[in-house]
Design a protein around this motif. Structure first.
Motif, PDB file in Angstrom:
ATOM      1  N   ARG A 143       8.461   7.221  -5.943  1.00 39.51           N
ATOM      2  CA  ARG A 143       7.379   8.108  -6.346  1.00 39.51           C
ATOM      3  C   ARG A 143       7.360   9.285  -5.363  1.00 39.51           C
ATOM      4  N   ASP A 162       0.831  -1.223   0.000  1.00 39.99           N
ATOM      5  CA  ASP A 162       0.000   0.000   0.000  1.00 39.99           C
ATOM      6  C   ASP A 162       0.857   1.262   0.000  1.00 39.99           C
ATOM      7  N   VAL A 163       1.814   1.317  -0.939  1.00 45.03           N
ATOM      8  CA  VAL A 163       2.854   2.352  -0.908  1.00 45.03           C
ATOM      9  C   VAL A 163       2.267   3.768  -0.931  1.00 45.03           C
ATOM     10  N   ILE A 164       1.369   4.046  -1.885  1.00 48.10           N
ATOM     11  CA  ILE A 164       0.881   5.417  -2.038  1.00 48.10           C
ATOM     12  C   ILE A 164      -0.046   5.819  -0.880  1.00 48.10           C
ATOM     13  N   ALA A 190       8.396   8.027  -1.770  1.00 46.67           N
ATOM     14  CA  ALA A 190       7.903   6.699  -1.402  1.00 46.67           C
ATOM     15  C   ALA A 190       8.636   5.637  -2.197  1.00 46.67           C
ATOM     16  N   ASN A 191       9.086   4.602  -1.534  1.00 49.65           N
ATOM     17  CA  ASN A 191       9.627   3.471  -2.286  1.00 49.65           C
ATOM     18  C   ASN A 191       9.193   2.138  -1.710  1.00 49.65           C
ATOM     19  N   ASP A 192       9.097   1.210  -2.623  1.00 55.94           N
ATOM     20  CA  ASP A 192       8.665  -0.152  -2.297  1.00 55.94           C
ATOM     21  C   ASP A 192       9.920  -0.957  -1.970  1.00 55.94           C
ATOM     22  N   VAL A 237       5.293  11.951  -3.542  1.00 59.89           N
ATOM     23  CA  VAL A 237       3.907  12.201  -3.159  1.00 59.89           C
ATOM     24  C   VAL A 237       3.834  13.566  -2.473  1.00 59.89           C
ATOM     25  N   ASP A 242       5.784   9.741 -10.726  1.00 63.10           N
ATOM     26  CA  ASP A 242       6.421   8.428 -10.851  1.00 63.10           C
ATOM     27  C   ASP A 242       7.790   8.604 -11.461  1.00 63.10           C
ATOM     28  N   VAL A 296       1.050  12.680  -7.478  1.00 64.84           N
ATOM     29  CA  VAL A 296       2.121  11.671  -7.393  1.00 64.84           C
ATOM     30  C   VAL A 296       2.965  11.737  -8.655  1.00 64.84           C
ATOM     31  N   ALA A 332       2.072   6.520   2.055  1.00 61.71           N
ATOM     32  CA  ALA A 332       2.853   7.750   1.871  1.00 61.71           C
ATOM     33  C   ALA A 332       1.971   8.982   2.072  1.00 61.71           C
ATOM     34  N   ARG A 333       0.735   8.938   1.551  1.00 62.91           N
ATOM     35  CA  ARG A 333      -0.187  10.071   1.731  1.00 62.91           C
ATOM     36  C   ARG A 333      -0.496  10.294   3.209  1.00 62.91           C
TER      37      ARG A 333
END
Ligand code: CTP
Ligand code: CA
Length: 227
Positions: free
Chosen positions: A192, A155-157, A174-176, A194, A201, A199, A160-161
């Motif tokens: 990404r 649930d990366v984004i 944000a990174n996975d 944010v 990319d 966002v 991050a939000r």
């Protein structure tokens, strides 16, 4: 130093960067820590300096050298990192890249904890560390531009939000870092950006390329906004 004729869009600006892990003592010979090489944070400090910023890098324990052009302060624990960052205020820019240990042992032992014949190990009682980004993001002397990182495995984004809002940041990078990406400890990063504007990319880049691009993005953002 070699001649560097690159433009200096951050001349006259001050920046604070945190990098590396923190070590939280259990006793004089043991600690709790996160995995972090410091590569990404150190590269960001070097790139902000290259664009002309006066950079204070607050680094946890790492094996890589201090980056060129930055004033590096070495710390061990999250509490020491927060103190060094607060001492470096005011600043125009703050970038929180450190993998800060979320918890420390409530009472670390003054002497090495010994094994006791026939008894199992005593449980570790943990307590939460200060959140350095959140403290500075809501500080009376808040830097004009506050950037955080979010290393996520799912649930990366959305995560991050939530961090952007909770911590008072302008950007979250944000990174996975789920194991299959191979990002942890490596030289590449896929991030990404944010912000409240949406966002961005970014492609798969080296950590140095991410750092150069982020420093340029920070300069653009500072020089655009009448802050
Ligand atoms: N951070 C910090 N101080 C802490 C914890 C995190 O300054 N005690 C900063 C990190 O440097 C990073 C951002 O906050 O820029 C996000 O860190 P992360 O560990 O992803 O967020 P947490 O709020 O600790 O949430 P969780 O670990 O539960 O995902
Ligand atoms: Ca954390």
């Amino acid at each position: 130093a070699l001649m560097d004729d690159a433009p200096k869009p951050l001349a006259g600006r001050t920046a604070i960067v945190t990098s590396g892990p923190t070590h939280e003592p259990i006793d004089p010979v043991r600690y709790i820590a996160n995995r972090s090489s410091g590569k990404q944070g150190h590269a960001i400090a070097a790139n902000l300096a290259r664009l002309g910023a006066d950079v204070t890098l607050v680094s946890g324990p790492v094996t890589i050298p201090d980056p060129a052009g930055a004033n590096t302060i070495h710390v061990e624990s999250a509490r020491e990192m927060l103190e060094a960052v607060t001492d470096a205020l005011p600043a125009d820019i703050a970038v929180f890249v450190a993998a800060v240990a979320d918890w420390r042992v409530a009472t670390s032992a003054d002497n090495k904890i010994k094994k006791k014949e026939g008894e199992g190990p005593a449980p570790l009682v943990l307590t939460e560390n200060p959140d350095i980004l959140k403290t500075i993001g809501h500080h009376a002397d808040r830097p004009k531009l506050v950037v955080g990182f979010a290393a996520e495995t799912a649930d990366v984004i959305a995560n991050a939000r939530a961090k952007l809002a909770r911590k008072g940041a302008d950007f979250i990078v944000a990174n996975d870092v789920s194991p299959q990406t191979g990002i942890m400890g490596g030289d590449r990063n896929r991030v990404r950006i944010v912000s409240n504007d949406g966002v961005e990319d970014w492609p798969d880049l080296s950590k140095d390329e991410v750092a150069a691009r982020l420093a340029a993005r920070i300069a653009e953002s500072l020089n655009r906004k009448p802050l």
